[in-house]
Motif scaffolding. Sequence first.
Motif, mmCIF file in Angstrom:
data_model
loop_
_atom_site.group_PDB
_atom_site.id
_atom_site.type_symbol
_atom_site.label_atom_id
_atom_site.label_comp_id
_atom_site.label_asym_id
_atom_site.label_seq_id
_atom_site.Cartn_x
_atom_site.Cartn_y
_atom_site.Cartn_z
ATOM 1 N N LEU A 93 0.838 -1.202 0.000
ATOM 2 C CA LEU A 93 0.000 0.000 0.000
ATOM 3 C C LEU A 93 0.873 1.252 0.000
ATOM 4 O O LEU A 93 0.638 2.199 -0.763
ATOM 5 N N VAL A 94 1.899 1.260 0.854
ATOM 6 C CA VAL A 94 2.813 2.412 0.893
ATOM 7 C C VAL A 94 3.515 2.568 -0.448
ATOM 8 O O VAL A 94 3.666 3.689 -0.972
ATOM 9 N N ALA A 95 3.944 1.440 -1.021
ATOM 10 C CA ALA A 95 4.645 1.502 -2.309
ATOM 11 C C ALA A 95 3.748 2.071 -3.394
ATOM 12 O O ALA A 95 4.166 2.935 -4.178
ATOM 13 N N ALA A 96 2.501 1.609 -3.446
ATOM 14 C CA ALA A 96 1.589 2.025 -4.520
ATOM 15 C C ALA A 96 1.008 3.411 -4.311
ATOM 16 O O ALA A 96 0.880 4.186 -5.266
ATOM 17 N N SER A 97 0.655 3.740 -3.063
ATOM 18 C CA SER A 97 -0.085 4.983 -2.815
ATOM 19 C C SER A 97 0.785 6.161 -2.391
ATOM 20 O O SER A 97 0.404 7.308 -2.588
ATOM 21 N N TRP A 98 1.942 5.875 -1.789
ATOM 22 C CA TRP A 98 2.828 6.987 -1.443
ATOM 23 C C TRP A 98 4.022 7.061 -2.391
ATOM 24 O O TRP A 98 4.281 8.099 -2.998
ATOM 25 N N ALA A 99 4.763 5.969 -2.532
ATOM 26 C CA ALA A 99 6.027 6.037 -3.269
ATOM 27 C C ALA A 99 5.847 6.183 -4.769
ATOM 28 O O ALA A 99 6.510 7.011 -5.406
ATOM 29 N N MET A 100 4.979 5.366 -5.350
ATOM 30 C CA MET A 100 4.861 5.353 -6.810
ATOM 31 C C MET A 100 4.525 6.730 -7.386
ATOM 32 O O MET A 100 5.134 7.154 -8.375
ATOM 33 N N PRO A 101 3.583 7.480 -6.793
ATOM 34 C CA PRO A 101 3.265 8.795 -7.376
ATOM 35 C C PRO A 101 4.304 9.878 -7.098
ATOM 36 O O PRO A 101 4.252 10.945 -7.715
ATOM 37 N N ARG A 102 5.228 9.655 -6.165
ATOM 38 C CA ARG A 102 6.103 10.729 -5.712
ATOM 39 C C ARG A 102 7.561 10.579 -6.122
ATOM 40 O O ARG A 102 8.289 11.567 -6.172
ATOM 41 N N LEU A 103 8.005 9.356 -6.367
ATOM 42 C CA LEU A 103 9.400 9.150 -6.708
ATOM 43 C C LEU A 103 9.619 9.267 -8.206
ATOM 44 O O LEU A 103 8.712 8.982 -9.002
ATOM 45 N N THR A 130 9.592 3.857 -11.687
ATOM 46 C CA THR A 130 9.769 5.303 -11.547
ATOM 47 C C THR A 130 11.143 5.784 -11.969
ATOM 48 O O THR A 130 11.359 6.990 -12.101
ATOM 49 N N GLY A 131 12.083 4.874 -12.133
ATOM 50 C CA GLY A 131 13.463 5.280 -12.412
ATOM 51 C C GLY A 131 14.255 5.577 -11.163
ATOM 52 O O GLY A 131 15.388 6.068 -11.238
ATOM 53 N N ALA A 132 13.669 5.282 -9.996
ATOM 54 C CA ALA A 132 14.400 5.472 -8.745
ATOM 55 C C ALA A 132 15.489 4.401 -8.619
ATOM 56 O O ALA A 132 15.490 3.400 -9.338
ATOM 57 N N ILE A 133 16.392 4.604 -7.679
ATOM 58 C CA ILE A 133 17.513 3.694 -7.452
ATOM 59 C C ILE A 133 17.327 3.023 -6.098
ATOM 60 O O ILE A 133 17.048 3.690 -5.099
ATOM 61 N N LEU A 134 17.481 1.700 -6.078
ATOM 62 C CA LEU A 134 17.366 0.947 -4.829
ATOM 63 C C LEU A 134 18.761 0.706 -4.259
ATOM 64 O O LEU A 134 19.592 0.049 -4.880
ATOM 65 N N ASP A 135 19.012 1.254 -3.075
ATOM 66 C CA ASP A 135 20.282 1.047 -2.372
ATOM 67 C C ASP A 135 20.095 -0.017 -1.298
ATOM 68 O O ASP A 135 19.054 -0.054 -0.635
ATOM 69 N N VAL A 136 21.098 -0.858 -1.108
ATOM 70 C CA VAL A 136 21.047 -1.905 -0.088
ATOM 71 C C VAL A 136 22.226 -1.729 0.864
ATOM 72 O O VAL A 136 23.390 -1.789 0.441
ATOM 73 N N ALA A 137 21.934 -1.513 2.133
ATOM 74 C CA ALA A 137 22.985 -1.412 3.144
ATOM 75 C C ALA A 137 23.347 -2.814 3.612
ATOM 76 O O ALA A 137 22.479 -3.565 4.059
ATOM 77 N N ARG A 232 1.317 8.189 9.674
ATOM 78 C CA ARG A 232 0.996 9.533 10.160
ATOM 79 C C ARG A 232 -0.248 10.049 9.438
ATOM 80 O O ARG A 232 -0.391 9.890 8.222
ATOM 81 N N ALA A 233 -1.128 10.682 10.187
ATOM 82 C CA ALA A 233 -2.404 11.128 9.636
ATOM 83 C C ALA A 233 -2.207 12.027 8.417
ATOM 84 O O ALA A 233 -2.940 11.918 7.426
ATOM 85 N N GLU A 234 -1.196 12.894 8.471
ATOM 86 C CA GLU A 234 -1.001 13.829 7.360
ATOM 87 C C GLU A 234 -0.544 13.105 6.093
ATOM 88 O O GLU A 234 -0.821 13.560 4.972
ATOM 89 N N LEU A 235 0.143 11.978 6.245
ATOM 90 C CA LEU A 235 0.550 11.207 5.077
ATOM 91 C C LEU A 235 -0.642 10.475 4.475
ATOM 92 O O LEU A 235 -0.825 10.464 3.251
ATOM 93 N N LEU A 236 -1.463 9.857 5.321
ATOM 94 C CA LEU A 236 -2.658 9.176 4.821
ATOM 95 C C LEU A 236 -3.578 10.155 4.099
ATOM 96 O O LEU A 236 -4.188 9.815 3.077
ATOM 97 N N ALA A 237 -3.670 11.373 4.615
ATOM 98 C CA ALA A 237 -4.583 12.359 4.028
ATOM 99 C C ALA A 237 -4.204 12.726 2.602
ATOM 100 O O ALA A 237 -5.075 13.067 1.789
ATOM 101 N N GLU A 238 -2.920 12.635 2.264
ATOM 102 C CA GLU A 238 -2.484 13.041 0.922
ATOM 103 C C GLU A 238 -2.307 11.859 -0.029
ATOM 104 O O GLU A 238 -1.969 12.056 -1.192
ATOM 105 N N MET A 239 -2.552 10.640 0.467
ATOM 106 C CA MET A 239 -2.376 9.446 -0.367
ATOM 107 C C MET A 239 -3.666 9.077 -1.088
ATOM 108 O O MET A 239 -4.754 9.173 -0.525
ATOM 109 N N GLU A 240 -3.521 8.651 -2.340
ATOM 110 C CA GLU A 240 -4.658 8.174 -3.118
ATOM 111 C C GLU A 240 -4.976 6.732 -2.732
ATOM 112 O O GLU A 240 -4.123 6.011 -2.211
ATOM 113 N N PRO A 241 -6.208 6.284 -3.005
ATOM 114 C CA PRO A 241 -6.580 4.911 -2.638
ATOM 115 C C PRO A 241 -5.711 3.874 -3.338
ATOM 116 O O PRO A 241 -5.266 4.083 -4.471
#
Length: 401
Positions: A93-103, A130-137, A232-241
């Motif tokens: 859900l975080v990947a699809a609704s927060w990360a995908m539209p923003r990265l 998205t063209g983002a880069i995945l770093d692994v520590a 966080r409530a403010e993050l949920l408020a700005e995320m799409e379904p």
Amino acid sequence: MARDFPALEQRVNERRLVYLDTAATALKPRAVIEAVTQVYARDCANVHRGLHQLSQRASAAYEAARAALAGFLGARSQEEVVFVRGATEALNLVAASWAMPRLGQGDRILVTALEHHANLVPWQIVARRTGAILDVAPIEPSGEVSLDVLASRLTDRTRLVAVSHASNVLGTVLPIREIARMAHARGALLVVDGAQAAAHVRIDVKDLDCDFYALSGHKVYGPSGIGVLWARAELLAEMEPYQVGGDMVADVAFEGASYRAPPHRFEAGTPNIEGAIGLGAAVRYLRGLDAAAREAHERDLLEYAVSTLEEIPGVQIVGSPATRIPLLSFTVEDIHPHDLATFLDGEGIAVRAGHHCAQPLLEQLGHSALTRVSFGIYNTHADVDALAEALRGARDFFSVF
């Protein structure tokens, strides 16, 4: 506490059941079983929609479970608690609704080498799309994550840090507060996979200062098919379904639709009502126990298991983190983990063997499979002794081949 768990009353292969697979799924206390039975026997109705008494009771119990989870996690309000199918869906859900539209191109996502596939593959997909880069520590030989190494992997383009609170292979407990501080200093958000930690470590998301926290019900003595995403409530408020339809819709016309406020915005369709209510019962059960005594019991079990297994010739425990949940992975010389698990099952002992949905980690450790034992509040020294006796028997049995 074992008396609270009916599954332990059975015998397996004519022997007392020794259940050492809590990290895969925890046994259920009577309080959870009774809560789920109550839904089916008395309050079997859909939630948030019906005006009849059964629906009203089911709706009240469902939202009471949300409040119980908010208390369990230390959330500021129950509106920060989204019911999902488990930690895996929460992370997706975080990947699809927060990360995908923003990265975008050149942004970075940081994970550790400890991650379960559920906290790795979603970020691989986000990076690819998205063209983002995945770093692994990488991890230390002990199985710990060096904060210095983690800090060196953070850049001004790091948008998201995703880490396990505790490793499902080595038991390593990560210092979430410090990681949150480091991530936020670089302007990144922190996602925590709490699937393994939530049953063993007291959680306060405010104190941890993370931005997202995921857990699975079946690992905290609750039902399968239910879990929670806290955000966080403010993050949920700005995320799409993440999904649409059913109760998450506020108003619909042929031209378009509007959605309800979080958390309901992310709970499309008929939810797992009995699962949520059962999960609420599970966390109430846990919170009803003496937390300090429970943690001391699990620490004692872990220490006893380490010292007992180290005395058995041919047994090699993998990893030695300073802080870990009650979980050990190990090898036994000249015995494949799958063969060992089958032998132990014959002795009435349930363990887990394989790559534990962490193939990259096992590759880094130099193994294709490990045997894992994981303890719950119902386990005792007698269970460790039974395991040790069976391991000695396994060495004798396989030595003839």
